[in-house]
Design an enzyme around this catalytic site. Sequence first.
Site, PDB file in Angstrom:
ATOM      1  N   LYS A   1      11.555 -74.858  18.123  1.00 47.33           N
ATOM      2  CA  LYS A   1      10.198 -74.591  18.630  1.00 47.33           C
ATOM      3  C   LYS A   1       9.258 -75.736  18.242  1.00 47.33           C
ATOM      4  CE  LYS A   1       6.450 -71.172  18.354  1.00 47.33           C
ATOM      5  NZ  LYS A   1       5.396 -72.037  17.792  1.00 47.33           N
TER       6      LYS A   1
ATOM      7  N   TYR B   1      10.197 -72.200   8.685  1.00 50.69           N
ATOM      8  CA  TYR B   1       9.688 -73.473   8.200  1.00 50.69           C
ATOM      9  C   TYR B   1      10.630 -73.922   7.081  1.00 50.69           C
ATOM     10  CZ  TYR B   1       5.145 -72.522  10.463  1.00 50.69           C
ATOM     11  OH  TYR B   1       4.137 -72.264  11.363  1.00 50.69           O
TER      12      TYR B   1
ATOM     13  N   HIS C   1       1.912 -75.530  19.370  1.00 42.99           N
ATOM     14  CA  HIS C   1       1.467 -74.642  18.294  1.00 42.99           C
ATOM     15  C   HIS C   1       0.152 -73.961  18.645  1.00 42.99           C
ATOM     16  CE1 HIS C   1       3.145 -73.768  14.275  1.00 42.99           C
ATOM     17  NE2 HIS C   1       1.940 -73.300  14.002  1.00 42.99           N
TER      18      HIS C   1
ATOM     19  N   SER D   1       7.421 -64.559  11.331  1.00 38.93           N
ATOM     20  CA  SER D   1       7.107 -65.861  10.752  1.00 38.93           C
ATOM     21  C   SER D   1       7.577 -65.962   9.303  1.00 38.93           C
ATOM     22  CB  SER D   1       5.589 -66.082  10.808  1.00 38.93           C
ATOM     23  OG  SER D   1       5.213 -67.238  10.092  1.00 38.93           O
TER      24      SER D   1
ATOM     25  N   THR E   1      10.808 -74.047  13.594  1.00 39.57           N
ATOM     26  CA  THR E   1       9.557 -74.669  14.015  1.00 39.57           C
ATOM     27  C   THR E   1       9.474 -76.080  13.450  1.00 39.57           C
ATOM     28  OG1 THR E   1       8.423 -72.545  14.214  1.00 39.57           O
ATOM     29  CG2 THR E   1       7.044 -74.500  13.970  1.00 39.57           C
TER      30      THR E   1
END
Length: 380
Positions: free
Chosen positions: A251, A129, A275, A105, A155
């Site tokens: 995603k 992100y 999510h 992440s 994402t």
Amino acid sequence: MLSCVADYRIAARKRLPRLAFDYLDGGAEDGDALRRNLDAYRQWLFRPRVLTDVSQCSLATQFFGHAAQAPLIVGPTGLNGLFWPRADELLAQAASHAGLPFVLSTASTSLLEDVRAAAPGGDLWMQLYVPKDRRIAEDLMRRASAAGFSTLVLTVDVPVHGKRDHDTRNGFALPLRVSPRLVADCILHPRWCWQIARHGAPQLKNLARSVGERADLSRHAAMLSRQMDLTLTWTDLAWIRRHWSGKLIVKGVQGRDDAVLAHAYGADGIVLSNHGGRQLGSTLSPLELLPQIADELGDRLGVFIDGGIRRGSDAVKAVALGARGVLLGRAPLYGLAGRGGAGVEEVLALVMNEMLITMRLLGCGKLARLGREFVERAPV
């Protein structure tokens, strides 16, 4: 090894203080989307075939040319250092040992370079992100590419953070604020408290390095929660491509129309995802969307799924309904929070073993043969 993922959830709940467990386990608002994710798998029943040769049974597959021992990926989850020191490195190691990809992440608490060092032969993917300052995302992509990450997972379902009532009730904030409630909770969970005291509070190290600052959890958490790039659109996949030469997965797709757009704008794959029920409090589950989207687009791009997978049999149902692979989020985190790196390895082995048992009981010895004929929607 414990008997099932649910037992690792119990172990995690015993070890973690309330605010940490609720952060791991909870959903948005009243938890409707989270419950729907779980319930969706119960709506599909197996249709086994008998008297078939299942002496040889394999889960082996490949994702974008990389071999995997099962159609499973350890999915991206943030702030994992809240559950165990060096959490992201342990997750990557366990995935590598199991022969599965691991997705790191943007909100990781280990540097991506350290994760690569911990899993030198692993297939590592990078979740992204996009903050307002796109130079940060560009630097993350540059570093991930230099470290040999094969796939970028963009994402797109978090322009703002969802409303999580449990965090408000628990006074959860970054950095953690000392309060009488937290002190009392720590007294009841001394192992967790001792590890945090010994190793320090988790920091968003990846973000800090790409921002070019020292680790400052409060500042960088605010950047992720309030300074996401709200102008991001499908046309920005071209910008991503200018900075990323590997495979690109989008995603957070939650409908057919966006799945079609992902293909049109050149994505290599999508993850059907709400999510984990942590954003919008009321949505369809990814599994409910899967059959139509896989039928229409599965031969043109990789269709992946996450949300609600707690058994190997759940993963088998998803693949039978058309998923190229399944991302595991909470399941390996339960293992991590309860038993550290060993717990992650145990959970992955457990899920893979449950998949093999299910495949043999279905009378299906090859993953390539696993299709819609082996499942049926439960009668109403």
